[in-house]
Design a protein around this motif. Structure first.
Motif, mmCIF file in Angstrom:
data_model
loop_
_atom_site.group_PDB
_atom_site.id
_atom_site.type_symbol
_atom_site.label_atom_id
_atom_site.label_comp_id
_atom_site.label_asym_id
_atom_site.label_seq_id
_atom_site.Cartn_x
_atom_site.Cartn_y
_atom_site.Cartn_z
ATOM 1 N N ASP A 5 78.161 57.683 45.345
ATOM 2 C CA ASP A 5 79.047 57.273 46.158
ATOM 3 C C ASP A 5 79.078 55.939 46.412
ATOM 4 O O ASP A 5 78.295 55.234 46.442
ATOM 5 C CB ASP A 5 78.571 58.008 47.811
ATOM 6 N N LEU A 6 80.367 55.309 46.006
ATOM 7 C CA LEU A 6 80.708 53.730 46.110
ATOM 8 C C LEU A 6 81.835 53.806 47.426
ATOM 9 O O LEU A 6 82.874 54.383 47.101
ATOM 10 C CB LEU A 6 81.313 53.488 44.632
ATOM 11 N N GLY A 7 81.337 53.024 48.193
ATOM 12 C CA GLY A 7 82.209 53.098 49.315
ATOM 13 C C GLY A 7 82.654 51.491 49.849
ATOM 14 O O GLY A 7 81.819 50.620 49.179
ATOM 15 N N VAL A 8 83.699 51.393 50.609
ATOM 16 C CA VAL A 8 83.812 50.243 51.672
ATOM 17 C C VAL A 8 83.925 50.480 52.883
ATOM 18 O O VAL A 8 84.156 51.436 53.339
ATOM 19 C CB VAL A 8 85.518 49.827 51.013
ATOM 20 N N ILE A 221 70.400 52.170 55.675
ATOM 21 C CA ILE A 221 70.939 51.071 54.856
ATOM 22 C C ILE A 221 70.575 49.924 55.096
ATOM 23 O O ILE A 221 70.384 49.414 55.977
ATOM 24 C CB ILE A 221 72.582 51.161 55.488
ATOM 25 N N TYR A 222 70.074 49.423 53.844
ATOM 26 C CA TYR A 222 69.594 48.074 53.557
ATOM 27 C C TYR A 222 70.766 47.092 53.308
ATOM 28 O O TYR A 222 71.557 47.263 52.215
ATOM 29 C CB TYR A 222 68.576 48.082 52.677
ATOM 30 N N TRP A 223 71.191 46.368 54.408
ATOM 31 C CA TRP A 223 72.191 45.564 54.153
ATOM 32 C C TRP A 223 71.734 43.919 53.813
ATOM 33 O O TRP A 223 70.850 43.466 54.408
ATOM 34 C CB TRP A 223 73.134 45.396 55.055
ATOM 35 N N ALA A 250 74.097 48.107 51.290
ATOM 36 C CA ALA A 250 75.418 47.615 51.692
ATOM 37 C C ALA A 250 75.413 45.929 51.092
ATOM 38 O O ALA A 250 74.781 45.268 51.719
ATOM 39 C CB ALA A 250 75.594 47.788 53.203
ATOM 40 N N GLY A 251 76.434 45.649 50.454
ATOM 41 C CA GLY A 251 76.489 44.266 50.172
ATOM 42 C C GLY A 251 77.703 43.793 50.854
ATOM 43 O O GLY A 251 78.312 44.444 51.672
ATOM 44 N N VAL A 285 76.188 53.082 47.512
ATOM 45 C CA VAL A 285 76.504 51.864 47.662
ATOM 46 C C VAL A 285 77.608 51.401 48.697
ATOM 47 O O VAL A 285 78.772 52.117 48.257
ATOM 48 C CB VAL A 285 76.576 51.047 46.727
ATOM 49 N N ILE A 286 77.648 50.684 49.493
ATOM 50 C CA ILE A 286 78.774 50.129 50.542
ATOM 51 C C ILE A 286 79.044 48.832 50.496
ATOM 52 O O ILE A 286 78.361 47.913 50.292
ATOM 53 C CB ILE A 286 78.495 50.606 52.038
ATOM 54 N N ILE A 287 80.334 48.250 50.263
ATOM 55 C CA ILE A 287 80.721 47.133 50.274
ATOM 56 C C ILE A 287 81.338 46.642 51.508
ATOM 57 O O ILE A 287 82.273 47.350 51.923
ATOM 58 C CB ILE A 287 81.887 46.940 49.035
#
Length: 296
Positions: A5-8, A221-223, A250-251, A285-287
């Motif tokens: 899962d690659l999200g925004v 979620i480690y941001w 989350a980057g 991963v979340i941007i």
């Protein structure tokens, strides 16, 4: 691909609520780039039945607008995941007298107050009607003054980690009532364990009972939008695994410093974080695209 899962995540809570047309344009672009999910960060910017002051004059999304975007995203293979707050970052709601009974201090909800959980249940109920996804981001980050306002006056001082864990458990149980698989930002577990610090270089010491309470009911979620050294990411992932096995990262796409995005820094931190995610077996991963200080 490296991730399932690659999200925004798009910030819609800083006086810059995106129109449905703009969201749909972004959905098309994200689909072309291989993304699989989209979160609209809505603190109070979605309407709740029976709560006229929730998102009042803030451009809150209606049910029809969210359903329209949800249907449109599904056409392109994008999952529209609700992203709300169930503890802090609710200053635009808690400023109203209507919500005085559920305010602890600053922007933080009053833990252990029955009316707080009635409000949270209404949040979940509304999102369950608006969007098909049964994943949900429940927030819970940066509640720095947790338990130090009305809660302190009512119950005297209590172990703040225990306050956090009680609230976490009740919110998770409500989420399960609606069939949700929740995710949440992880920093409060660190801050309470380390007396305020999130990004720790030393060994994280966590009571084993915390892991038992957190269990497998949530994805933490480690941001991290800042770090340039892979070993620091590696250390933080290892520390997270002491609390929970289900992890996401989350980057940040650095668009929140002003009128011009800091693309150089985004490009500097992303490859380092990516290598650490691969090393640690991270599959989600979340941007994030925050809109701090008014979403210029």
């Amino acid at each position: 691909p490296c991730y399932k899962d690659l999200g925004v995540m798009l910030d819609c809570s800083r006086n810059g609520v995106l129109t449905t047309q703009t969201v749909e344009e972004l959905i098309r672009l994200l689909a072309l780039m291989g993304y699989t999910s989209l979160q609209l960060y809505t603190e109070d910017t979605y309407r709740i039945d029976g709560h006229p002051y929730f998102g009042y004059q803030r451009g809150a999304y209606s049910r029809d607008e969210l359903m329209q975007m949800d249907k449109y995203a599904a056409m392109f293979g994008i999952e529209l995941v609700p992203c709300i707050q169930t503890l802090a970052h609710l200053e635009c709601v808690l400023r109203w007298q209507e919500y005085a009974d559920v305010r602890d201090i600053d922007n933080i909800l009053l833990v252990d107050e029955p009316k707080t959980y009635e409000l949270i249940r209404d949040m979940f109920c509304q999102m369950a009607k608006n969007l098909h996804s049964r994943r949900i981001n429940i927030g819970m980050d940066e509640a720095h003054m947790l338990g130090l306002g009305k809660h302190l006056e009512r119950y005297c001082f209590q172990d703040r980690m225990q306050i956090m864990l009680r609230h976490y458990r009740r919110v998770i149980d409500i989420a399960h009532e609606f069939g949700y698989e929740p995710m949440m930002w992880s920093d409060m577990f660190f801050r309470l364990a380390t007396h305020g610090e999130y990004y720790t270089d030393g060994e994280l010491v966590v009571d084993p009972s915390i892991r038992n309470i957190v269990g497998t009911d949530v994805t933490l979620i480690y941001w991290d939008y800042y770090t340039l050294e892979q070993e620091k990411y590696d250390h933080m992932f290892d520390s997270h695994k002491k609390i929970c096995d289900k992890l996401a990262f989350a980057g940040g796409a650095w668009k929140w410093e002003g009128l011009c995005p800091n693309s150089w820094y985004s490009q500097a931190v992303a490859p380092v974080a990516h290598r650490s995610c691969c090393r640690s077996g991270i599959q989600q991963v979340i941007i994030t695209a925050w809109g701090d200080n008014g979403d210029e």
